[in-house]
Enzyme design. Sequence first.
Site, PDB file in Angstrom:
ATOM      1  N   GLY A  49       2.558   5.847  10.692  1.00  0.00           N
ATOM      2  CA  GLY A  49       1.595   5.955   9.606  1.00  0.00           C
ATOM      3  C   GLY A  49       1.898   4.907   8.558  1.00  0.00           C
ATOM      4  O   GLY A  49       2.971   4.300   8.569  1.00  0.00           O
ATOM      5  N   GLN A  54       2.345   1.217   0.214  1.00  0.00           N
ATOM      6  CA  GLN A  54       3.439   0.588   0.956  1.00  0.00           C
ATOM      7  C   GLN A  54       3.201  -0.899   1.186  1.00  0.00           C
ATOM      8  O   GLN A  54       4.133  -1.617   1.560  1.00  0.00           O
ATOM      9  CB  GLN A  54       3.639   1.286   2.307  1.00  0.00           C
ATOM     10  CG  GLN A  54       4.158   2.707   2.191  1.00  0.00           C
ATOM     11  CD  GLN A  54       4.409   3.287   3.565  1.00  0.00           C
ATOM     12  OE1 GLN A  54       3.516   3.831   4.176  1.00  0.00           O
ATOM     13  NE2 GLN A  54       5.629   3.142   4.062  1.00  0.00           N
ATOM     14  N   CYS A  92      10.682   6.370   7.290  1.00  0.00           N
ATOM     15  CA  CYS A  92       9.598   5.721   6.550  1.00  0.00           C
ATOM     16  C   CYS A  92       9.829   4.217   6.565  1.00  0.00           C
ATOM     17  O   CYS A  92      10.958   3.763   6.353  1.00  0.00           O
ATOM     18  CB  CYS A  92       9.595   6.245   5.112  1.00  0.00           C
ATOM     19  SG  CYS A  92       8.314   5.511   4.090  1.00  0.00           S
ATOM     20  N   LEU A  93       8.780   3.461   6.807  1.00  0.00           N
ATOM     21  CA  LEU A  93       8.902   2.001   6.835  1.00  0.00           C
ATOM     22  C   LEU A  93       9.377   1.453   5.496  1.00  0.00           C
ATOM     23  O   LEU A  93       9.957   0.369   5.440  1.00  0.00           O
ATOM     24  CB  LEU A  93       7.554   1.368   7.211  1.00  0.00           C
ATOM     25  CG  LEU A  93       7.021   1.697   8.615  1.00  0.00           C
ATOM     26  CD1 LEU A  93       5.629   1.104   8.792  1.00  0.00           C
ATOM     27  CD2 LEU A  93       7.960   1.194   9.707  1.00  0.00           C
ATOM     28  N   HIS A 134       3.124  13.365   4.993  1.00  0.00           N
ATOM     29  CA  HIS A 134       4.010  12.266   4.580  1.00  0.00           C
ATOM     30  C   HIS A 134       3.184  11.154   3.908  1.00  0.00           C
ATOM     31  O   HIS A 134       3.564  10.648   2.846  1.00  0.00           O
ATOM     32  CB  HIS A 134       4.752  11.745   5.818  1.00  0.00           C
ATOM     33  CG  HIS A 134       5.650  10.570   5.576  1.00  0.00           C
ATOM     34  ND1 HIS A 134       7.020  10.630   5.776  1.00  0.00           N
ATOM     35  CD2 HIS A 134       5.388   9.299   5.177  1.00  0.00           C
ATOM     36  CE1 HIS A 134       7.545   9.432   5.488  1.00  0.00           C
ATOM     37  NE2 HIS A 134       6.575   8.612   5.124  1.00  0.00           N
ATOM     38  N   GLU A 135       2.053  10.789   4.516  1.00  0.00           N
ATOM     39  CA  GLU A 135       1.247   9.679   3.987  1.00  0.00           C
ATOM     40  C   GLU A 135       0.537  10.054   2.690  1.00  0.00           C
ATOM     41  O   GLU A 135       0.470   9.236   1.768  1.00  0.00           O
ATOM     42  CB  GLU A 135       0.236   9.194   5.044  1.00  0.00           C
ATOM     43  CG  GLU A 135       0.858   8.675   6.339  1.00  0.00           C
ATOM     44  CD  GLU A 135       1.966   7.656   6.143  1.00  0.00           C
ATOM     45  OE1 GLU A 135       1.916   6.883   5.175  1.00  0.00           O
ATOM     46  OE2 GLU A 135       2.904   7.645   6.952  1.00  0.00           O
ATOM     47  N   HIS A 138       2.758   9.658  -0.204  1.00  0.00           N
ATOM     48  CA  HIS A 138       2.871   8.270  -0.684  1.00  0.00           C
ATOM     49  C   HIS A 138       1.832   7.974  -1.771  1.00  0.00           C
ATOM     50  O   HIS A 138       2.108   7.214  -2.705  1.00  0.00           O
ATOM     51  CB  HIS A 138       2.650   7.271   0.457  1.00  0.00           C
ATOM     52  CG  HIS A 138       3.884   6.957   1.248  1.00  0.00           C
ATOM     53  ND1 HIS A 138       5.025   6.441   0.670  1.00  0.00           N
ATOM     54  CD2 HIS A 138       4.161   7.053   2.574  1.00  0.00           C
ATOM     55  CE1 HIS A 138       5.944   6.248   1.616  1.00  0.00           C
ATOM     56  NE2 HIS A 138       5.440   6.615   2.782  1.00  0.00           N
TER      57      HIS A 138
END
Length: 157
Positions: A49, A54, A92-93, A134-135, A138
């Site tokens: 995702g 991000q 997470c990226l 999770h997204e 963000h």
Amino acid sequence: MSILNIVTHPSYFLRTKSSVVKKKYIPTGEFQKLVDDMLETMKHAQGAGLAAPQVGKSLRIIIATDKGKPFIFINPKLYRKSFKKVKAEEGCLSVPGVWGTVKRHAAVSLVALDREGSKVKLRATDMFAVVLQHEVDHLNGILFIDKAKKIGKPPQL
Ligand code: NI
């Protein structure tokens, strides 16, 4: 399409509440390019995702994959969050090399716009529900490390 730079923790973008996308902005070339670039960036980074903050854009846009297939959601809202929770191993990226166990709702409903600006509604369970939560976090300046119980390196390293 181009691969965008992924912002890593700590960063202003990861701690800021993102703005609602205006419906009239969705059909523009600029917006559509951003969505394509986000898809390319997530694919390249092999993420499950990606949220717009991000890549340094404080806009309410997320990509969430369900069984490897990416879905784009604009101005997503989660509701009907299940009482039942599940523990998931998350990374997470934007927080490279770190994994943690996070408790999430086992199922959530989502309402959002797709990249054509049409309203979409769905019920998500399992990993898809976890990725959505999770997204969406963000977009509100929340990282999984704020919620994770056990934080460490990925087991394979
Ligand atoms: Ni993330």
